[in-house]
Design an enzyme around this catalytic site. Sequence first.
Site, PDB file in Angstrom:
ATOM      1  N   GLU A 117      17.469  -4.094   2.964  1.00  0.00           N
ATOM      2  CA  GLU A 117      17.529  -3.665   4.525  1.00  0.00           C
ATOM      3  C   GLU A 117      16.580  -4.672   5.399  1.00  0.00           C
ATOM      4  O   GLU A 117      17.056  -4.981   6.282  1.00  0.00           O
ATOM      5  CB  GLU A 117      17.242  -2.075   4.594  1.00  0.00           C
ATOM      6  N   GLU A 148       0.675  -1.207  -0.076  1.00  0.00           N
ATOM      7  CA  GLU A 148      -0.113   0.072   0.017  1.00  0.00           C
ATOM      8  C   GLU A 148       1.068   1.255  -0.107  1.00  0.00           C
ATOM      9  O   GLU A 148       2.189   1.148   0.348  1.00  0.00           O
ATOM     10  CB  GLU A 148      -0.837  -0.023   1.109  1.00  0.00           C
ATOM     11  N   GLY A 207       1.463   3.335   2.118  1.00  0.00           N
ATOM     12  CA  GLY A 207       1.915   3.627   3.251  1.00  0.00           C
ATOM     13  C   GLY A 207       2.496   2.324   4.143  1.00  0.00           C
ATOM     14  O   GLY A 207       2.861   2.107   5.194  1.00  0.00           O
ATOM     15  N   GLN A 212      29.936  -2.102 -17.763  1.00  0.00           N
ATOM     16  CA  GLN A 212      31.024  -1.328 -17.654  1.00  0.00           C
ATOM     17  C   GLN A 212      32.322  -2.123 -18.539  1.00  0.00           C
ATOM     18  O   GLN A 212      32.939  -1.284 -19.321  1.00  0.00           O
ATOM     19  CB  GLN A 212      31.900  -1.511 -16.335  1.00  0.00           C
ATOM     20  N   GLU A 229       9.379  -7.625  -2.428  1.00  0.00           N
ATOM     21  CA  GLU A 229       9.319  -8.991  -1.581  1.00  0.00           C
ATOM     22  C   GLU A 229      10.198  -8.889  -0.525  1.00  0.00           C
ATOM     23  O   GLU A 229      10.932  -9.885   0.002  1.00  0.00           O
ATOM     24  CB  GLU A 229       9.344 -10.341  -2.544  1.00  0.00           C
ATOM     25  N   GLY A 230      10.478  -7.552   0.070  1.00  0.00           N
ATOM     26  CA  GLY A 230      11.293  -7.442   1.154  1.00  0.00           C
ATOM     27  C   GLY A 230      12.684  -6.911   0.881  1.00  0.00           C
ATOM     28  O   GLY A 230      13.665  -7.632   0.049  1.00  0.00           O
ATOM     29  N   GLN A 244      44.585  -7.901 -17.273  1.00  0.00           N
ATOM     30  CA  GLN A 244      44.735  -8.322 -15.820  1.00  0.00           C
ATOM     31  C   GLN A 244      43.313  -7.923 -15.022  1.00  0.00           C
ATOM     32  O   GLN A 244      42.530  -8.633 -14.488  1.00  0.00           O
ATOM     33  CB  GLN A 244      45.652  -8.268 -15.050  1.00  0.00           C
TER      34      GLN A 244
END
Length: 387
Positions: A375, A137, A139, A344, A371-372, A286
Site C-alpha cells: 500500500e 517500532e 507504533g 495449487q 521495507e514499505g 489447457q
Amino acid sequence: MPVFSLDPVQTAWCAELRALAVERLRPLAEKGEPGRVNRSLIAALGELGLLERLFGSEADSGAGRGTGSGGRTGTGAMELCLLRESLARGCTEAETALALQGLGTYPVVQAGTDRQRARWLPEVSAGRAVAAFALSEPGAGSDAAALALRAVPDGDGWLLTGEKRWISNAPEADFYTVFARTDEGAGARGITAFLVPADRRGLTGSPIEMLSPHPIGALSFDAVPVTRGDVLGEVDRGFRVAMNTLNLFRPSVGAFAVGMAQAALDATLEHTAERTAFGGPLKDLQSVAHRVAEMATRTEAARLLVYAAAEAYDTGAPDVPRRSAMAKLFATETAQYVVDSAVQLHGARALQRGHLLEHLYREVRAPRIYEGATEVQRTIIAKELYA
C-alpha cells in the site's frame, strides 16, 4: 547496457551464484535453527566473498569516503539485485542472511566515520559480525517518520529510551544501526542515526516467533548511552541515511521475490511435465498450461521492472523512487501469485513440511510488508505520478 538484457559475464556470474547456493549454502541453511541467526551460513557467505561484494573495496581497510554525505558507496543496485535473485533461486536462507547483513551495514558504508568503518566493515565482510537495521517500532512501521525512540541529551551525548520491533537479526546481532528522535516535533528532520554495539549498557532484546524462518526480534533501550562518535552522518539528518539505504535495497527486495517466483516456476514446469492425470501429463491440460504461462509472463515482467529500477539507481536517474516502488510492488505481489499457483498445481504434496513450495509459501508473504508495504508503494507511485 539495455536494462532488459544481461551481458555474458553477468549471466555466467548468476549461474555460478545459483550453483553455490545449492551446493555450498543450502546444506548449511538446512542445519540452521528457524528463527535464529545462522552464523555458519554467514561465515560461508564471507568466505565465498559474497559479503565483500556488497561493500566493494570499502571493506578492505574499513576506510573510505565515510563523509555522511549520503554519496553512493559499495555495490551498485544491479549487482545487488543479481546477487539476491540468484541466491534466492537456490537458497532463500542464504539470500536473506546476505541481504540483512547489507541492510544493517549500509548506513555505516554510506555515512559512517573512518573509525566506525574500520571497526565493523572488515568484520561484516568476513562473516564474523552480524548487523541489524533497527528502524521499525511498535507504533512506527510504514510511517517511519513517526519514530518515538527518544535520544535525550546527556552531557556530550544522548540516552536512548524506547523500543524497536520487527528487527531482523535481533536480538542476536553484534551491532545495530538505530534511528532515534533527537528533535521532538520535527518529524523526519529530527531523527539521528546511531551505530550501537549489542553489548552497550541498557540494551536488551527478545526474539519474536514469526511465519518466515529468519530471525526477528524486539529491542528495549533503557537509557542506552551513545556519543557523538556513535552518530552515523549528521545529527537530525538520520532519516536521509535510512532512506538512502532503503532506496538501494528496495529494488533488490523485488529481486528476492523474482528469485522465489522463478524457483516456484522451475518446480512447476518439472512437475507438470512429469505428473500424469486424466490420461496424460498435466501440461497437456489447457487450464494448467495457461496458468503456467501466466506465471512465467508475470515473473519475467517483474524481473524487467526490477532491472529497470536497478539501472535507474545506478545511473542516477531522476525517477528512482517511482521505479523502485513499482519494482517492489509488482515483484512481491507477483511472487505471491506464482508461489500460490505453484502450490495449487502441485496439490497436497506442496503443503508437506520440508517441501520446497511449503518453504517458499512461508517465505513469500513477508516481502509484501517489509521495507514499505504494498500500500505504501502504491502511495509513492501515485505521488510521483502527480508531482
